[in-house]
Enzyme design. Structure first.
Site, PDB file in Angstrom:
ATOM      1  N   ASP A   1      39.839  32.403  41.336  1.00 19.68           N
ATOM      2  CA  ASP A   1      41.253  32.691  41.583  1.00 19.68           C
ATOM      3  C   ASP A   1      41.424  33.045  43.067  1.00 19.68           C
ATOM      4  O   ASP A   1      41.497  32.160  43.906  1.00 19.68           O
ATOM      5  CB  ASP A   1      41.647  33.847  40.640  1.00 19.68           C
ATOM      6  CG  ASP A   1      43.130  34.170  40.638  1.00 19.68           C
ATOM      7  OD1 ASP A   1      43.728  34.247  41.720  1.00 19.68           O
ATOM      8  OD2 ASP A   1      43.706  34.365  39.563  1.00 19.68           O
ATOM      9  N   ARG A  36      38.809  34.217  24.075  1.00 23.32           N
ATOM     10  CA  ARG A  36      37.555  33.715  24.656  1.00 23.32           C
ATOM     11  C   ARG A  36      36.931  32.624  23.799  1.00 23.32           C
ATOM     12  O   ARG A  36      36.256  31.732  24.307  1.00 23.32           O
ATOM     13  CB  ARG A  36      36.534  34.858  24.807  1.00 23.32           C
ATOM     14  CG  ARG A  36      36.856  35.851  25.892  1.00 23.32           C
ATOM     15  CD  ARG A  36      35.613  36.693  26.196  1.00 23.32           C
ATOM     16  NE  ARG A  36      35.929  37.922  26.905  1.00 23.32           N
ATOM     17  CZ  ARG A  36      36.065  38.010  28.228  1.00 23.32           C
ATOM     18  NH1 ARG A  36      35.954  36.951  28.991  1.00 23.32           N
ATOM     19  NH2 ARG A  36      36.330  39.176  28.795  1.00 23.32           N
ATOM     20  N   GLU A  59      30.695  30.292  37.313  1.00 24.08           N
ATOM     21  CA  GLU A  59      31.953  31.030  37.098  1.00 24.08           C
ATOM     22  C   GLU A  59      32.866  30.231  36.172  1.00 24.08           C
ATOM     23  O   GLU A  59      32.817  29.002  36.156  1.00 24.08           O
ATOM     24  CB  GLU A  59      32.665  31.223  38.442  1.00 24.08           C
ATOM     25  CG  GLU A  59      32.782  32.644  38.950  1.00 24.08           C
ATOM     26  CD  GLU A  59      33.566  33.612  38.071  1.00 24.08           C
ATOM     27  OE1 GLU A  59      33.814  33.326  36.883  1.00 24.08           O
ATOM     28  OE2 GLU A  59      33.932  34.679  38.564  1.00 24.08           O
ATOM     29  N   ASP A 101      39.491  35.051  29.081  1.00 26.18           N
ATOM     30  CA  ASP A 101      40.282  35.935  28.219  1.00 26.18           C
ATOM     31  C   ASP A 101      41.585  36.365  28.860  1.00 26.18           C
ATOM     32  O   ASP A 101      41.779  36.268  30.069  1.00 26.18           O
ATOM     33  CB  ASP A 101      39.481  37.206  27.913  1.00 26.18           C
ATOM     34  CG  ASP A 101      39.464  38.154  29.114  1.00 26.18           C
ATOM     35  OD1 ASP A 101      39.068  37.700  30.212  1.00 26.18           O
ATOM     36  OD2 ASP A 101      39.872  39.312  28.971  1.00 26.18           O
ATOM     37  N   LYS A 146      41.466  27.597  40.774  1.00 27.13           N
ATOM     38  CA  LYS A 146      42.913  27.809  40.951  1.00 27.13           C
ATOM     39  C   LYS A 146      43.222  27.730  42.439  1.00 27.13           C
ATOM     40  O   LYS A 146      43.414  28.744  43.108  1.00 27.13           O
ATOM     41  CB  LYS A 146      43.315  29.169  40.370  1.00 27.13           C
ATOM     42  CG  LYS A 146      43.379  29.134  38.862  1.00 27.13           C
ATOM     43  CD  LYS A 146      43.537  30.426  38.136  1.00 27.13           C
ATOM     44  CE  LYS A 146      44.520  31.435  38.430  1.00 27.13           C
ATOM     45  NZ  LYS A 146      44.663  32.444  37.349  1.00 27.13           N
ATOM     46  N   GLY A 149      33.324  35.752  31.347  1.00 26.04           N
ATOM     47  CA  GLY A 149      34.133  34.538  31.411  1.00 26.04           C
ATOM     48  C   GLY A 149      33.351  33.236  31.484  1.00 26.04           C
ATOM     49  O   GLY A 149      33.799  32.204  30.999  1.00 26.04           O
TER      50      GLY A 149
HETATM   51  P1  IMP Z   1      39.014  36.217  41.710  1.00 24.18           P
HETATM   52  O1  IMP Z   1      38.035  37.271  42.110  1.00 24.18           O
HETATM   53  O2  IMP Z   1      40.426  36.585  42.067  1.00 24.18           O
HETATM   54  O3  IMP Z   1      38.634  34.847  42.197  1.00 24.18           O
HETATM   55  O4  IMP Z   1      39.057  36.187  40.151  1.00 24.18           O
HETATM   56  C1  IMP Z   1      38.017  35.711  39.404  1.00 24.18           C
HETATM   57  C2  IMP Z   1      37.909  36.459  38.109  1.00 24.18           C
HETATM   58  O5  IMP Z   1      39.175  36.912  37.624  1.00 24.18           O
HETATM   59  C3  IMP Z   1      37.370  35.523  37.072  1.00 24.18           C
HETATM   60  O6  IMP Z   1      35.980  35.683  36.960  1.00 24.18           O
HETATM   61  C4  IMP Z   1      38.105  35.954  35.821  1.00 24.18           C
HETATM   62  O7  IMP Z   1      37.378  36.985  35.178  1.00 24.18           O
HETATM   63  C5  IMP Z   1      39.399  36.549  36.295  1.00 24.18           C
HETATM   64  N1  IMP Z   1      40.487  35.571  36.255  1.00 24.18           N
HETATM   65  C6  IMP Z   1      41.167  35.076  37.305  1.00 24.18           C
HETATM   66  N2  IMP Z   1      42.100  34.208  36.931  1.00 24.18           N
HETATM   67  C7  IMP Z   1      41.999  34.122  35.584  1.00 24.18           C
HETATM   68  C8  IMP Z   1      42.704  33.361  34.595  1.00 24.18           C
HETATM   69  O8  IMP Z   1      43.605  32.556  34.864  1.00 24.18           O
HETATM   70  N3  IMP Z   1      42.314  33.543  33.302  1.00 24.18           N
HETATM   71  C9  IMP Z   1      41.323  34.399  32.954  1.00 24.18           C
HETATM   72  N4  IMP Z   1      40.635  35.126  33.851  1.00 24.18           N
HETATM   73  C10 IMP Z   1      40.977  34.994  35.155  1.00 24.18           C
HETATM   74 MG    MG Z   2      39.024  38.592  32.123  1.00 24.76          MG
END
Ligand code: IMP
Ligand code: MG
Length: 184
Positions: free
Chosen positions: A109, A171, A105, A165, A137, A50
């Site tokens: 999220d 992407r 990053e 993605d 986010k 990503g």
């Molecule tokens: P986290 O661990 O929940 O913070 O998520 C982070 C990872 O989830 C990122 O590196 C992305 O690969 C994926 N991700 C989270 N939200 C999104 C989004 O809105 N679009 C695409 N990928 C996301």
């Molecule tokens: Mg992904």
């Protein structure tokens, strides 16, 4: 060649940040990082896949000596939201002891991935770890994580493009947009 073929417009994607806006913001972020880390030769560690576009542009926008490294976390597969404990699939190739690290990053999220990576990189003896993310986010955070360089704070939307993605699609869009009509 029409707009769809040139990937300039995708009907399911609502543009949030254009290629031009991203370029300008990433340039600012790179200069900020250069000011803070000049003379330390930081290691830019990108979270594949990503962060690939962001890291590549951020590194070019940061006019100091630096190393480029990459790691991969286990993919969430076809699902659009994160679940489970992150797992390191491929690792960086150099020791981090005493180094300044910029973890790159695409989007933060829940914070689970960055939290896991901060623990992992800290355990290798990095001197200082900064986190740079194109998108934050904010309302989705479950684990608080320090974010040092943020392109934009956004809401609870599924975003694609510029490396990000949905089931491996989108992407290569040059912009970042929100994917409409998705099952969460
Ligand atoms: P986290 O661990 O929940 O913070 O998520 C982070 C990872 O989830 C990122 O590196 C992305 O690969 C994926 N991700 C989270 N939200 C999104 C989004 O809105 N679009 C695409 N990928 C996301
Ligand atoms: Mg992904």
């Amino acid at each position: 060649m029409n707009h769809r073929q040139t990937l300039q417009l995708e009907p399911r994607v609502r543009v949030l940040h254009s290629a031009e806006q991203i370029a300008a913001r990433v340039r600012e972020m790179g200069l900020e990082i250069a000011r803070q880390l000049d003379g330390t030769r930081p290691v830019f560690v990108g979270v594949l896949k990503g962060a690939v576009m962001f890291q590549a542009d951020l590194a070019r926008a940061t006019p100091i000596d630096l190393d480029l490294e990459f790691l991969t976390l286990a993919s969430y597969g076809q699902k659009l939201s994160s679940s489970g404990t992150p797992q390191l699939i491929t690792d960086i190739q150099i020791p981090l002891a005493g180094r300044n690290v910029v973890l790159c990053e695409g989007v933060v999220d829940s914070g689970q991935s960055v939290s896991f990576l901060l623990d992992t990189l800290r355990s290798r003896g990095a001197a200082r770890i900064q986190v740079a993310t194109l998108l934050d986010k904010v309302p989705c955070r479950k684990i608080p994580v320090p974010l040092d360089h943020v392109g934009w704070r956004i809401g609870d939307e599924f975003v694609v493009g510029y490396g990000l993605d949905a089931a491996e699609r989108y992407r290569n869009l040059p912009y970042v947009g929100a994917l409409e009509e998705v099952e969460r």
